[in-house]
Design a protein around this motif. Structure first.
Motif, PDB file in Angstrom:
ATOM      1  N   ILE A  14       0.547  -1.125  -0.040  1.00 23.03           N
ATOM      2  CA  ILE A  14      -0.064  -0.188  -0.029  1.00 23.03           C
ATOM      3  C   ILE A  14       0.875   1.187   0.055  1.00 23.03           C
ATOM      4  O   ILE A  14       0.640   2.174  -0.675  1.00 23.03           O
ATOM      5  CB  ILE A  14      -0.929   0.002   1.415  1.00 23.03           C
ATOM      6  N   ALA A  15       1.994   1.413   0.720  1.00 23.96           N
ATOM      7  CA  ALA A  15       2.781   2.435   0.907  1.00 23.96           C
ATOM      8  C   ALA A  15       3.589   2.693  -0.330  1.00 23.96           C
ATOM      9  O   ALA A  15       3.682   3.742  -1.018  1.00 23.96           O
ATOM     10  CB  ALA A  15       3.837   2.310   2.101  1.00 23.96           C
ATOM     11  N   ARG A  16       4.186   1.592  -0.798  1.00 20.11           N
ATOM     12  CA  ARG A  16       4.848   1.453  -2.115  1.00 20.11           C
ATOM     13  C   ARG A  16       3.714   2.267  -3.349  1.00 20.11           C
ATOM     14  O   ARG A  16       4.286   2.981  -4.007  1.00 20.11           O
ATOM     15  CB  ARG A  16       5.565   0.488  -2.629  1.00 20.11           C
ATOM     16  N   GLU A  17       2.559   1.843  -3.400  1.00 16.01           N
ATOM     17  CA  GLU A  17       1.732   2.034  -4.411  1.00 16.01           C
ATOM     18  C   GLU A  17       1.219   3.584  -4.067  1.00 16.01           C
ATOM     19  O   GLU A  17       1.238   4.503  -5.078  1.00 16.01           O
ATOM     20  CB  GLU A  17       0.590   1.223  -4.346  1.00 16.01           C
ATOM     21  N   ALA A  18       1.058   3.788  -2.982  1.00 15.08           N
ATOM     22  CA  ALA A  18       0.804   5.245  -2.614  1.00 15.08           C
ATOM     23  C   ALA A  18       1.738   6.321  -3.085  1.00 15.08           C
ATOM     24  O   ALA A  18       1.449   7.460  -3.151  1.00 15.08           O
ATOM     25  CB  ALA A  18       0.332   5.431  -1.212  1.00 15.08           C
ATOM     26  N   HIS A  19       3.003   5.993  -2.784  1.00 19.47           N
ATOM     27  CA  HIS A  19       3.906   7.010  -3.164  1.00 19.47           C
ATOM     28  C   HIS A  19       4.859   6.504  -4.542  1.00 19.47           C
ATOM     29  O   HIS A  19       5.982   7.024  -4.747  1.00 19.47           O
ATOM     30  CB  HIS A  19       5.138   6.822  -2.080  1.00 19.47           C
ATOM     31  N   ALA A  20       4.193   5.819  -5.288  1.00 12.72           N
ATOM     32  CA  ALA A  20       4.532   5.361  -6.536  1.00 12.72           C
ATOM     33  C   ALA A  20       5.318   6.306  -7.464  1.00 12.72           C
ATOM     34  O   ALA A  20       6.406   6.163  -8.204  1.00 12.72           O
ATOM     35  CB  ALA A  20       3.896   4.306  -7.226  1.00 12.72           C
ATOM     36  N   LEU A  21       4.784   7.566  -7.454  1.00 10.77           N
ATOM     37  CA  LEU A  21       5.235   8.588  -8.344  1.00 10.77           C
ATOM     38  C   LEU A  21       5.967   9.497  -7.848  1.00 10.77           C
ATOM     39  O   LEU A  21       6.366  10.518  -8.265  1.00 10.77           O
ATOM     40  CB  LEU A  21       3.912   9.162  -9.157  1.00 10.77           C
ATOM     41  N   GLN A  22       6.132   9.373  -6.522  1.00 10.47           N
ATOM     42  CA  GLN A  22       6.978  10.378  -5.671  1.00 10.47           C
ATOM     43  C   GLN A  22       8.416  10.259  -5.673  1.00 10.47           C
ATOM     44  O   GLN A  22       8.768   8.933  -5.734  1.00 10.47           O
ATOM     45  CB  GLN A  22       6.477  10.443  -4.174  1.00 10.47           C
ATOM     46  N   THR A  23       9.325  11.145  -5.907  1.00 13.87           N
ATOM     47  CA  THR A  23      10.807  11.090  -5.652  1.00 13.87           C
ATOM     48  C   THR A  23      11.192  11.639  -4.537  1.00 13.87           C
ATOM     49  O   THR A  23      10.627  12.573  -3.949  1.00 13.87           O
ATOM     50  CB  THR A  23      11.518  11.378  -6.926  1.00 13.87           C
ATOM     51  N   ASP A  24      12.454  11.314  -4.034  1.00 11.47           N
ATOM     52  CA  ASP A  24      12.897  12.213  -2.966  1.00 11.47           C
ATOM     53  C   ASP A  24      13.808  13.500  -3.273  1.00 11.47           C
ATOM     54  O   ASP A  24      13.726  13.523  -4.615  1.00 11.47           O
ATOM     55  CB  ASP A  24      13.908  11.531  -1.885  1.00 11.47           C
ATOM     56  N   LYS A  25      14.470  14.202  -2.452  1.00 10.00           N
ATOM     57  CA  LYS A  25      15.001  15.348  -2.941  1.00 10.00           C
ATOM     58  C   LYS A  25      16.172  15.121  -3.973  1.00 10.00           C
ATOM     59  O   LYS A  25      16.630  15.996  -4.729  1.00 10.00           O
ATOM     60  CB  LYS A  25      15.637  16.111  -1.756  1.00 10.00           C
ATOM     61  N   ALA A  26      16.495  13.963  -3.944  1.00  4.30           N
ATOM     62  CA  ALA A  26      17.665  13.741  -4.846  1.00  4.30           C
ATOM     63  C   ALA A  26      17.144  13.098  -6.039  1.00  4.30           C
ATOM     64  O   ALA A  26      18.011  12.628  -6.814  1.00  4.30           O
ATOM     65  CB  ALA A  26      18.833  12.495  -4.236  1.00  4.30           C
ATOM     66  N   GLY A  27      16.061  12.898  -6.270  1.00  2.00           N
ATOM     67  CA  GLY A  27      15.279  12.117  -7.427  1.00  2.00           C
ATOM     68  C   GLY A  27      14.971  10.742  -7.465  1.00  2.00           C
ATOM     69  O   GLY A  27      14.729  10.227  -8.594  1.00  2.00           O
ATOM     70  N   ARG A  28      15.610  10.096  -6.546  1.00  2.00           N
ATOM     71  CA  ARG A  28      15.334   8.641  -6.003  1.00  2.00           C
ATOM     72  C   ARG A  28      13.992   8.282  -5.577  1.00  2.00           C
ATOM     73  O   ARG A  28      13.062   9.120  -5.229  1.00  2.00           O
ATOM     74  CB  ARG A  28      16.382   8.155  -4.987  1.00  2.00           C
TER      75      ARG A  28
END
Length: 166
Positions: A14-28
């Motif tokens: 669920i967490a991976r799917e919810a954040h699937a399109l998000q990247t961190d400050k370094a673009g990861r």
């Protein structure tokens, strides 16, 4: 509602799917951060509830999942409480935020693992100098307010529901 709580594997998915399109400050991919925080909680002796909270620790804050979703999720109340404790609210003072973390059983360990990954020198090294300097100071300030000074963690970070854990 189901008659059982979500498993750790279900919470992770669920967490991976919810954040699937998000990247961190370094673009990861943001899932890398979630996995690192969950692993950080595990190696620090956290229980399954704390690991579940680690997977979900940024979900409400980042609007990846709603507070309404969390309220209705098939999760123990302690997990929901930890997630909400580590969710920084818009305009909230750091002192209020850290006091809530300290007042919520199990939440300090989740935030400690989050800060440890956020402040990882290898992660910070890929950021521009101004961002790196700003974040390093911010993370140090939060660690100080939480009593996470140096390499030692306070003994009160133990899961109060399971005093044998650290």
């Amino acid at each position: 509602m189901t008659d059982h709580d979500l498993s750790l594997a279900e919470v992770e998915a669920i967490a991976r799917e919810a954040h699937a399109l998000q990247t961190d400050k370094a673009g990861r991919p943001y899932g890398e951060h979630l996995a690192a925080v969950a692993e950080g909680v595990r190696v620090r002796g956290g229980d399954d509830g704390q690991i579940a909270a680690a997977w979900l620790h940024d979900a409400v804050e980042d609007d990846a999942l709603s507070a309404r979703w969390l309220a209705g999720a098939a999760l123990p109340q302690e997990v929901k409480d930890m997630v909400l404790a580590v969710t920084k609210r818009p305009g909230e003072e750091l002192s209020s935020y850290t006091a809530r973390i300290l007042a919520t059983p199990g939440a300090l360990l989740v935030k400690e693992a989050d800060l440890a990954h956020n402040a990882d020198p290898a992660r910070l090294a890929v950021l521009d100098e101004a961002t790196r300097t700003r974040l390093t100071a911010k993370y140090a300030q939060v660690r100080g307010l939480l009593g996470l000074v140096g390499d030692e963690s306070p003994s009160d970070r133990k899961n109060q529901a399971n005093p044998g854990t650290h």
